[in-house]
Design a protein around this motif. Sequence first.
Motif, PDB file in Angstrom:
ATOM      1  N   PHE A  94       4.223   4.171  -0.414  1.00 13.34           N
ATOM      2  CA  PHE A  94       3.783   3.317   0.690  1.00 13.34           C
ATOM      3  C   PHE A  94       4.828   3.298   1.804  1.00 13.34           C
ATOM      4  O   PHE A  94       4.485   3.333   2.999  1.00 13.34           O
ATOM      5  CB  PHE A  94       3.534   1.892   0.202  1.00 13.34           C
ATOM      6  CG  PHE A  94       2.471   1.762  -0.859  1.00 13.34           C
ATOM      7  CD1 PHE A  94       1.424   2.670  -0.927  1.00 13.34           C
ATOM      8  CD2 PHE A  94       2.515   0.732  -1.789  1.00 13.34           C
ATOM      9  CE1 PHE A  94       0.442   2.555  -1.907  1.00 13.34           C
ATOM     10  CE2 PHE A  94       1.543   0.603  -2.765  1.00 13.34           C
ATOM     11  CZ  PHE A  94       0.506   1.528  -2.826  1.00 13.34           C
ATOM     12  N   ALA A  95       6.103   3.229   1.433  1.00 18.22           N
ATOM     13  CA  ALA A  95       7.169   3.192   2.435  1.00 18.22           C
ATOM     14  C   ALA A  95       7.239   4.502   3.211  1.00 18.22           C
ATOM     15  O   ALA A  95       7.453   4.509   4.427  1.00 18.22           O
ATOM     16  CB  ALA A  95       8.517   2.904   1.754  1.00 18.22           C
ATOM     17  N   VAL A  96       7.048   5.617   2.510  1.00 22.52           N
ATOM     18  CA  VAL A  96       7.047   6.922   3.176  1.00 22.52           C
ATOM     19  C   VAL A  96       5.909   6.992   4.186  1.00 22.52           C
ATOM     20  O   VAL A  96       6.078   7.464   5.316  1.00 22.52           O
ATOM     21  CB  VAL A  96       6.915   8.056   2.143  1.00 22.52           C
ATOM     22  CG1 VAL A  96       6.606   9.383   2.829  1.00 22.52           C
ATOM     23  CG2 VAL A  96       8.186   8.187   1.312  1.00 22.52           C
ATOM     24  N   SER A 108       2.877  -7.604   1.441  1.00 24.37           N
ATOM     25  CA  SER A 108       3.346  -8.984   1.592  1.00 24.37           C
ATOM     26  C   SER A 108       4.869  -9.074   1.608  1.00 24.37           C
ATOM     27  O   SER A 108       5.427 -10.159   1.791  1.00 24.37           O
ATOM     28  CB  SER A 108       2.800  -9.847   0.447  1.00 24.37           C
ATOM     29  OG  SER A 108       3.337  -9.429  -0.797  1.00 24.37           O
ATOM     30  N   ARG A 109       5.534  -7.920   1.389  1.00 19.97           N
ATOM     31  CA  ARG A 109       6.996  -7.839   1.328  1.00 19.97           C
ATOM     32  C   ARG A 109       7.562  -8.675   0.188  1.00 19.97           C
ATOM     33  O   ARG A 109       8.720  -9.105   0.225  1.00 19.97           O
ATOM     34  CB  ARG A 109       7.646  -8.274   2.653  1.00 19.97           C
ATOM     35  CG  ARG A 109       7.172  -7.506   3.876  1.00 19.97           C
ATOM     36  CD  ARG A 109       7.286  -6.017   3.698  1.00 19.97           C
ATOM     37  NE  ARG A 109       7.016  -5.304   4.947  1.00 19.97           N
ATOM     38  CZ  ARG A 109       6.592  -4.048   5.023  1.00 19.97           C
ATOM     39  NH1 ARG A 109       6.365  -3.375   3.906  1.00 19.97           N
ATOM     40  NH2 ARG A 109       6.391  -3.469   6.190  1.00 19.97           N
ATOM     41  N   THR A 110       6.736  -8.919  -0.816  1.00 22.79           N
ATOM     42  CA  THR A 110       7.253  -9.587  -2.009  1.00 22.79           C
ATOM     43  C   THR A 110       8.323  -8.722  -2.662  1.00 22.79           C
ATOM     44  O   THR A 110       9.321  -9.228  -3.173  1.00 22.79           O
ATOM     45  CB  THR A 110       6.104  -9.845  -3.002  1.00 22.79           C
ATOM     46  OG1 THR A 110       5.107 -10.647  -2.366  1.00 22.79           O
ATOM     47  CG2 THR A 110       6.613 -10.549  -4.249  1.00 22.79           C
ATOM     48  N   ILE A 111       8.088  -7.420  -2.661  1.00 25.26           N
ATOM     49  CA  ILE A 111       9.095  -6.451  -3.095  1.00 25.26           C
ATOM     50  C   ILE A 111       9.436  -5.585  -1.893  1.00 25.26           C
ATOM     51  O   ILE A 111       8.552  -4.966  -1.300  1.00 25.26           O
ATOM     52  CB  ILE A 111       8.581  -5.576  -4.254  1.00 25.26           C
ATOM     53  CG1 ILE A 111       8.241  -6.438  -5.472  1.00 25.26           C
ATOM     54  CG2 ILE A 111       9.625  -4.522  -4.626  1.00 25.26           C
ATOM     55  CD1 ILE A 111       7.707  -5.643  -6.645  1.00 25.26           C
ATOM     56  N   ARG A 112      10.707  -5.545  -1.529  1.00 23.22           N
ATOM     57  CA  ARG A 112      11.144  -4.754  -0.384  1.00 23.22           C
ATOM     58  C   ARG A 112      11.731  -3.433  -0.873  1.00 23.22           C
ATOM     59  O   ARG A 112      12.544  -3.419  -1.803  1.00 23.22           O
ATOM     60  CB  ARG A 112      12.170  -5.519   0.455  1.00 23.22           C
ATOM     61  CG  ARG A 112      11.585  -6.775   1.089  1.00 23.22           C
ATOM     62  CD  ARG A 112      12.583  -7.462   1.994  1.00 23.22           C
ATOM     63  NE  ARG A 112      11.993  -8.648   2.610  1.00 23.22           N
ATOM     64  CZ  ARG A 112      11.265  -8.636   3.711  1.00 23.22           C
ATOM     65  NH1 ARG A 112      11.051  -7.474   4.336  1.00 23.22           N
ATOM     66  NH2 ARG A 112      10.755  -9.745   4.210  1.00 23.22           N
ATOM     67  N   VAL A 113      11.330  -2.355  -0.243  1.00 20.47           N
ATOM     68  CA  VAL A 113      11.804  -1.026  -0.633  1.00 20.47           C
ATOM     69  C   VAL A 113      13.120  -0.762   0.084  1.00 20.47           C
ATOM     70  O   VAL A 113      13.146  -0.335   1.237  1.00 20.47           O
ATOM     71  CB  VAL A 113      10.759   0.055  -0.285  1.00 20.47           C
ATOM     72  CG1 VAL A 113      11.234   1.424  -0.745  1.00 20.47           C
ATOM     73  CG2 VAL A 113       9.420  -0.278  -0.941  1.00 20.47           C
ATOM     74  N   THR A 114      14.210  -1.018  -0.603  1.00 22.24           N
ATOM     75  CA  THR A 114      15.552  -0.833  -0.075  1.00 22.24           C
ATOM     76  C   THR A 114      16.113   0.516  -0.539  1.00 22.24           C
ATOM     77  O   THR A 114      15.583   1.122  -1.481  1.00 22.24           O
ATOM     78  CB  THR A 114      16.468  -1.954  -0.559  1.00 22.24           C
ATOM     79  OG1 THR A 114      16.572  -1.867  -1.996  1.00 22.24           O
ATOM     80  CG2 THR A 114      15.908  -3.322  -0.172  1.00 22.24           C
ATOM     81  N   PRO A 115      17.202   0.989   0.086  1.00 22.83           N
ATOM     82  CA  PRO A 115      17.812   2.239  -0.387  1.00 22.83           C
ATOM     83  C   PRO A 115      18.214   2.177  -1.852  1.00 22.83           C
ATOM     84  O   PRO A 115      18.079   3.154  -2.582  1.00 22.83           O
ATOM     85  CB  PRO A 115      19.041   2.385   0.530  1.00 22.83           C
ATOM     86  CG  PRO A 115      18.683   1.647   1.768  1.00 22.83           C
ATOM     87  CD  PRO A 115      17.835   0.490   1.325  1.00 22.83           C
ATOM     88  N   GLY A 116      18.699   1.017  -2.286  1.00 25.07           N
ATOM     89  CA  GLY A 116      19.074   0.870  -3.685  1.00 25.07           C
ATOM     90  C   GLY A 116      17.884   1.004  -4.610  1.00 25.07           C
ATOM     91  O   GLY A 116      17.975   1.633  -5.670  1.00 25.07           O
ATOM     92  N   LEU A 117      16.762   0.404  -4.209  1.00 28.61           N
ATOM     93  CA  LEU A 117      15.551   0.512  -5.020  1.00 28.61           C
ATOM     94  C   LEU A 117      15.090   1.964  -5.100  1.00 28.61           C
ATOM     95  O   LEU A 117      14.705   2.450  -6.161  1.00 28.61           O
ATOM     96  CB  LEU A 117      14.445  -0.358  -4.432  1.00 28.61           C
ATOM     97  CG  LEU A 117      13.090  -0.293  -5.145  1.00 28.61           C
ATOM     98  CD1 LEU A 117      13.203  -0.834  -6.559  1.00 28.61           C
ATOM     99  CD2 LEU A 117      12.027  -1.059  -4.367  1.00 28.61           C
ATOM    100  N   VAL A 118      15.138   2.659  -3.952  1.00 28.71           N
ATOM    101  CA  VAL A 118      14.715   4.054  -3.926  1.00 28.71           C
ATOM    102  C   VAL A 118      15.555   4.889  -4.880  1.00 28.71           C
ATOM    103  O   VAL A 118      15.025   5.659  -5.683  1.00 28.71           O
ATOM    104  CB  VAL A 118      14.801   4.625  -2.493  1.00 28.71           C
ATOM    105  CG1 VAL A 118      14.538   6.125  -2.490  1.00 28.71           C
ATOM    106  CG2 VAL A 118      13.808   3.916  -1.588  1.00 28.71           C
ATOM    107  N   LYS A 119      16.874   4.740  -4.794  1.00 27.72           N
ATOM    108  CA  LYS A 119      17.752   5.514  -5.669  1.00 27.72           C
ATOM    109  C   LYS A 119      17.523   5.164  -7.140  1.00 27.72           C
ATOM    110  O   LYS A 119      17.541   6.042  -8.007  1.00 27.72           O
ATOM    111  CB  LYS A 119      19.215   5.275  -5.283  1.00 27.72           C
ATOM    112  CG  LYS A 119      19.597   5.936  -3.964  1.00 27.72           C
ATOM    113  CD  LYS A 119      21.092   5.909  -3.730  1.00 27.72           C
ATOM    114  CE  LYS A 119      21.575   4.521  -3.351  1.00 27.72           C
ATOM    115  NZ  LYS A 119      23.022   4.530  -2.979  1.00 27.72           N
TER     116      LYS A 119
END
Length: 263
Positions: free
Chosen positions: A218-220, A152-163
């Motif tokens: 999921f993003a991978v 639902s893109r409620t939480i977006r996997v950004t580079p900052g989140l990944v790090k």
Amino acid sequence: MGSCYAGVKAVAFCPGKGYVWSTMDTSNPLLKRQSAFTASWAHGDAMSLQGVINKTGILLLMCMATAAFAWTHPDLSGPLLLVGMLGGLVACLVGTFKPTTAPVAAPIYALLEGLALGAISRVVQQRYPGIVVNAMLLTFGVLGLMLMLYTSRTIRVTPGLVKGVIAATAAVMLVYLVDMVMNMFGARVPFINETGWVGIGISLLIVGIAAFNLLIDFAVIESGVSQGSPKYMEWYCGMALLVTLVWLYLEMLRLLAKLRGRD
């Protein structure tokens, strides 16, 4: 017991997760390796979402089958735990750093990991009846919740989140490793193994970190499918998900044991 699996998660799959974000602005060297997902694929089929789902389901069934075997053979708990932990670690690392071996390494990992999980679960169940079922339900409940939040893109996997998630996972691994070393000398890291509210709060935090690792998985997978990555990456991604779920399940066991220990 959970420290070994948390370590596997941090060591093994941070590089894998980094592949998909290598094109983003980051100084983290772990996020710059993308050879597995962008490897040249001149023949055969590319990975698909349905393929990843199928492979993950197969790995879960294999893991549950050997876990059931270990559960029903408590007299072999010690050897099965040792074989499962060490063998699973080796298989996981081989599949991680040489993704082309994932179609073989992932099933081996699932089978061996199941032995360790079954042995651990049986021991914890004897002390806290009913805890294993609750931990399993919570684990799959969190999986469903995180999948919903991601799609639902409620939480977006950004580079900052990944790090941030990678850093937090590495920190947990380090603390668990220090605790294991200290335990050899009769000491422990304060609070993380205690049943007080601080210890429970720490377990909740670690459960949250494990849950956020699912978002990166999921993003991978989504990126791999969109890039037309090699077919063997279905097994790689399935193993990544299984590693996360194993860690999450063990942290659920730890959290519920602390809560039950306060009774």
